[in-house]
Design a protein around this motif. Structure first.
Motif, mmCIF file in Angstrom:
data_model
loop_
_atom_site.group_PDB
_atom_site.id
_atom_site.type_symbol
_atom_site.label_atom_id
_atom_site.label_comp_id
_atom_site.label_asym_id
_atom_site.label_seq_id
_atom_site.Cartn_x
_atom_site.Cartn_y
_atom_site.Cartn_z
ATOM 1 N N UNK A 26 -40.497 155.903 -25.264
ATOM 2 C CA UNK A 26 -41.468 154.961 -25.915
ATOM 3 C C UNK A 26 -41.080 153.526 -25.823
ATOM 4 N N UNK A 27 -39.839 153.154 -26.032
ATOM 5 C CA UNK A 27 -39.638 151.816 -26.358
ATOM 6 C C UNK A 27 -39.014 150.917 -24.996
ATOM 7 N N UNK A 28 -38.826 151.795 -24.024
ATOM 8 C CA UNK A 28 -38.189 151.028 -22.806
ATOM 9 C C UNK A 28 -39.327 150.747 -21.842
ATOM 10 N N UNK A 29 -39.369 149.640 -21.411
ATOM 11 C CA UNK A 29 -40.440 148.978 -20.544
ATOM 12 C C UNK A 29 -39.922 149.439 -19.076
ATOM 13 N N UNK A 30 -41.144 150.110 -18.486
ATOM 14 C CA UNK A 30 -41.069 150.639 -17.038
ATOM 15 C C UNK A 30 -41.397 149.459 -16.166
ATOM 16 N N UNK A 31 -41.964 148.166 -16.503
ATOM 17 C CA UNK A 31 -42.361 147.133 -15.679
ATOM 18 C C UNK A 31 -42.025 145.938 -16.093
ATOM 19 N N UNK A 33 -43.837 142.319 -15.067
ATOM 20 C CA UNK A 33 -44.804 141.882 -14.322
ATOM 21 C C UNK A 33 -45.200 142.875 -13.552
ATOM 22 N N UNK A 34 -45.173 142.804 -12.031
ATOM 23 C CA UNK A 34 -45.535 143.542 -11.138
ATOM 24 C C UNK A 34 -44.451 144.475 -10.411
ATOM 25 N N UNK A 35 -43.305 144.255 -10.986
ATOM 26 C CA UNK A 35 -42.001 144.885 -10.474
ATOM 27 C C UNK A 35 -41.653 146.200 -11.503
ATOM 28 N N UNK A 36 -41.451 147.243 -10.768
ATOM 29 C CA UNK A 36 -41.143 148.372 -11.684
ATOM 30 C C UNK A 36 -39.447 148.401 -11.735
ATOM 31 N N UNK A 37 -39.392 148.723 -13.123
ATOM 32 C CA UNK A 37 -37.994 148.826 -13.717
ATOM 33 C C UNK A 37 -37.583 150.273 -13.862
ATOM 34 N N UNK A 38 -36.915 151.088 -12.833
ATOM 35 C CA UNK A 38 -36.368 152.263 -13.015
ATOM 36 C C UNK A 38 -35.031 152.382 -13.688
ATOM 37 N N UNK A 39 -34.648 153.440 -14.369
ATOM 38 C CA UNK A 39 -33.316 153.650 -14.869
ATOM 39 C C UNK A 39 -32.563 154.047 -13.871
ATOM 40 N N UNK A 40 -31.162 153.349 -13.431
ATOM 41 C CA UNK A 40 -30.414 152.762 -14.441
ATOM 42 C C UNK A 40 -30.808 151.567 -15.049
ATOM 43 N N UNK A 43 -34.694 146.690 -19.317
ATOM 44 C CA UNK A 43 -34.911 145.509 -19.857
ATOM 45 C C UNK A 43 -34.448 145.072 -21.290
ATOM 46 N N UNK A 44 -33.672 145.962 -21.886
ATOM 47 C CA UNK A 44 -33.144 145.756 -23.325
ATOM 48 C C UNK A 44 -32.258 146.801 -23.525
ATOM 49 N N UNK A 45 -31.371 146.649 -24.600
ATOM 50 C CA UNK A 45 -30.115 147.482 -25.276
ATOM 51 C C UNK A 45 -30.791 149.077 -25.235
ATOM 52 N N UNK A 46 -30.127 149.761 -24.693
ATOM 53 C CA UNK A 46 -30.260 151.410 -24.689
ATOM 54 C C UNK A 46 -31.200 151.771 -23.631
ATOM 55 N N UNK A 47 -31.713 150.961 -22.753
ATOM 56 C CA UNK A 47 -32.503 151.223 -21.777
ATOM 57 C C UNK A 47 -31.830 151.231 -20.193
ATOM 58 N N UNK A 54 -28.763 145.238 -16.281
ATOM 59 C CA UNK A 54 -29.882 144.525 -17.058
ATOM 60 C C UNK A 54 -30.811 143.637 -16.266
ATOM 61 N N UNK A 55 -32.039 143.907 -16.701
ATOM 62 C CA UNK A 55 -33.119 142.960 -16.200
ATOM 63 C C UNK A 55 -33.668 142.295 -17.122
ATOM 64 N N UNK A 56 -33.489 140.877 -17.147
ATOM 65 C CA UNK A 56 -34.151 139.969 -17.949
ATOM 66 C C UNK A 56 -35.551 139.757 -17.755
ATOM 67 N N UNK A 57 -36.604 139.981 -18.584
ATOM 68 C CA UNK A 57 -38.068 139.647 -18.233
ATOM 69 C C UNK A 57 -38.303 138.561 -19.095
#
Length: 731
Positions: A26-31, A33-40, A43-47, A54-57
């Motif tokens: 619920x708290x992890x962003x998947x995108x 902007x228009x760039x998908x952020x898949x695990x591993x 954008x934040x701690x724990x995600x 780490x991807x800084x948005x």
């Protein structure tokens, strides 16, 4: 601790893990902007898996832009398979201005679990007074680009004039770019004040001459990075279960860039192999819903699928296998056998039923093809020798399945094919034209019965028969030189054989017919003697054939009453009117053959104004002493004039209207043999062969014609030319 307490604790742990997973999702962003952020990545701690991912948005510009970690490397795209990240990097330059000032922009890239792809990126250098180096911890590479003007440059080409390019080693995690100028662009300042050097994705940069002046207006270039989840091998990673990144239904594989290991879902699963959550991790692929793999029934399994067929069908069910087929043939056969057993009330044992059915089937074909009639002929005539019984497959193989090219001819009773047995023996096979016609079958069996009794060198020998087909097939010896008609017809053969050969063929044919009438165990009347039924072998020996219309005459009878049958022109006029068949009917037909040998004319000629029937026309000319007009010029000569006369008189006797006035075939054969003997042993030698009898035979020779002398070759040539001229003029 009690069992109830243990169950409660396990349930509590499961609920806690489920809640944590739900909160994480619920708290992890998947995108960003228009760039998908898949695990591993996250954008934040724990995600994210660790800080390297780490991807800084950054939303300071009003639109969210992702950056790698907390630096200034902008992320353009992230993919799990293949494990790649596309980033944007600055384009370094070194510029010189007319006032002597210099302006530079450097570029340094430092990575951890990432490496620059050496297969999908290139190092570019642009400038006319430029050298640049790409330096790493344990490598260095460079490129030089020089030019004095724009003349030798080609847009799209980076071959060292204005632009050069090179590659670099694998697994580069960091590098520094160094740019320099040999003469500070002094001589090229007007069109190239700057030097440029940068790493860019292959295909993203296409050099043009305009880049020499304003490439600094392009601030960034895309670079493709390889990433790995950890810098260990799969073998080492599996030993530490707590840090092992590959979750359920996934497998480990080594990075092609050589920087660590990666994870992927096993075959039959899809999702993120780095997550264990059932909604996001590797979950089963429902092949049955996404692909057409089975012909009828598809069953999805965990990571796989299977196919099956409904009850009553046969096969494995797979489209690329045997599929599902309804066993129509087996069911039909089962029903047929069951009905057959039921209605025929046979034994319940299948073997007994099969034997009885096959016996009846063989008997039916045997009777249909006249086997019973053939047995009656054999028993009634005391004939015990058995001819060979051929199978249908043997005769099909011998005739190339009765191919049209194997047809030798077509007669009144069927078509004759040439066949070749496995031992290279040539045979002739007669096949009925109308299958199942009782009259045709009767004629075939009649011919089988007649020929089975005959053993004469001048009669075509029958080798056997086949009763397995709809109509019976008769097998004869092969006679390879065509028919007598083919050789004496001037339209078919301009250069026919000699009179001596014709006389021998006539004598052999007469002997064969005489044998049928007088020496066979039961007298046989051929009933269809004609030149087309007299075959010639390679030695021009005569062979009487086609006994389909022949009849056996009982020993106590001299004639039989039959339906009139024969060939127009050869048919005995007395038999035609009375239907009373006797030996003299064959004598008449043979007399017509003699006339053909003498004249070379057609038996029936509708364009002949005097008389259409050859026999009647021949007799009328003899009565008028005009025989010479009809004789075949190809055999007319001084030395055989007397013999031609004798044969002509014999032919006239044979074609008399009343049968009792005709000679017997025995008498005809003896006369012909006597003529041949006279030819070989003349009684008188040295006399003038042109006797009064010869003059009577020839009658009055018209002016302008003469008989050639055997001693004058010029005269021979002359008469041959005159004969050819008369044939051409229709004489």
């Amino acid at each position: 601790m009690g069992l109830r307490t243990l169950v409660l604790r396990v349930a509590l742990v499961a609920c806690t893990l489920g809640a944590a997973a739900a909160q994480l999702k619920a708290r992890c962003d998947s995108k960003c902007g228009n760039v998908s952020i898949p695990y591993p990545f996250g954008t934040r701690e724990g995600c994210f898996r660790d800080p390297s991912f780490l991807i800084t948005c950054n939303s300071s510009s009003g639109f969210p832009i992702p950056y790698l970690r907390k630096g200034n490397i902008r992320v353009l795209n992230i993919s799990l398979h293949p494990a790649e990240m596309r980033v944007s990097t600055l384009v370094p330059y070194d510029c010189y201005y007319p006032n002597g000032t210099n302006h530079r922009r450097k570029s340094t890239l430092t990575l951890k679990k990432f490496a620059i792809s050496n297969t999908k990126n290139k190092f570019y250098v642009v400038g006319c007074d430029t050298y640049a180096c790409l330096i790493g911890n344990d490598f260095a590479t460079g490129c030089v680009s020089v030019c004095s003007n724009l003349t030798h440059m080609t847009n799209g080409s980076c071959s060292g004039v204005g632009c050069c390019t090179t590659t670099f080693p694998q697994a580069i995690r960091n590098f520094n770019l160094s740019i320099g100028s040999y003469e500070n662009h002094t001589h090229v300042l007007a069109f190239n004040p700057c030097s440029y050097a940068f790493v860019a994705e292959d295909g993203s940069f296409n050099f043009t001459t305009q880049d020499l002046l304003n490439l600094h207006k392009r601030p960034t270039s895309p670079v493709l990075l390889n990433w790995a989840v950890d810098n260990q091998t799969c073998a080492h990673a599996r030993q530490n279960s707590s840090s092992y990144a590959c979750k359920a239904n996934s497998e480990c594989y080594e990075s092609e860039a050589g920087i660590g290991y990666l994870c992927r879902c096993k075959e039959g699963f899809k999702g993120n192999p780095y997550l264990s959550h059932p909604d996001s991790g590797c979950r089963d692929t429902n092949e049955c819903a996404t692909q057409k793999l089975c012909s009828m029934r598809c069953h999805n399994l965990d990571g796989n699928y299977t196919c099956s067929c409904p009850p009553g069908y046969k096969g494995d069910g797979y489209i690329h296998g045997s599929g599902c087929k309804f066993p129509f043939l087996e069911i039909s056969l089962g029903i047929s056998v069951a009905l057959l057993v039921f209605f025929m009330l046979l034994s319940t044992l299948y073997w007994v039923h099969r034997q009885r059915t096959m016996k009846k089937l063989r008997r039916r074909y045997f009777e249909q093809n006249g086997g019973t009639m053939l047995q009656q002929f054999s028993q009634g005539q005391g004939y015990s020798e058995r001819t060979r019984i051929f199978t249908e497959n043997e005769l099909k193989s011998a005739t190339n399945n009765f191919d049209e090219s194997r047809i030798l001819g077509r007669g009144g009773q069927g078509t004759v094919y040439m066949g070749i047995l496995p031992d290279k023996t040539l045979i002739a096979i007669k096949k009925s034209r109308v299958g199942g016609d009782p009259r045709q079958i009767k004629d075939f069996i009649n011919e089988m019965a007649v020929l089975s009794q005959i053993n004469h060198t001048n009669v075509v020998k029958i080798l056997g028969c086949c009763l397995e087909t709809e109509a019976p097939l008769l097998v004869y010896e092969f006679v390879d030189n065509g028919t007598l008609l083919d050789h004496i017809d001037p339209l078919k053969n301009e250069f026919s054989f000699s009179w001596e050969t014709r006389l021998r063929i006539a004598a052999e044919t007469a002997e064969a017919i005489s044998y049928l009438h007088s020496y066979a165990s039961i007298p046989i009347i051929h009933r269809d003697i004609k030149s087309a039924n007299i075959l010639l072998d390679h030695n021009l020996k005569a062979k009487v054939s086609d006994f389909g219309a022949s009849r056996l005459v009982p020993l106590d009878e001299t004639q039989v009453t039959t339906v009139v049958q024969g060939t127009l022109g050869y048919l005995d006029p007395e038999y035609l009117h009375t239907s009373q068949l006797n030996e003299k009917s064959d004598v008449y037909s043979f007399g017509v053959v003699l006339v053909e040998l003498l004249t070379g004319n057609k038996v029936v000629e509708f364009n002949r104004p005097e008389q259409r029937n050859l026999a009647m026309y021949f007799v009328s000319l003899m009565k008028e002493d005009r025989l010479w007009e009809i004789l075949d010029k190809r055999v007319l000569d001084q030395k055989n004039a007397e013999q031609l006369k004798e044969v002509a008189f014999l032919a006239r006797r044979c074609v008399r209207v009343k049968g009792k006035e005709r000679p017997t075939m025995k008498e005809v054969a003896m006369e012909l043999q006597g003529m041949r003997a006279m030819e070989k042993h003349p009684w008188v030698k040295g006399e003038d062969p042109m006797s009064e009898e010869s003059e009577y035979l020839l009658g009055h020779i018209p002016d302008g014609y003469e008989v050639a002398s055997t001693s004058n070759s010029v005269a021979n040539d002359s008469i041959q030319k005159q004969i050819a001229s008369e044939i051409a003029n229709g004489r």
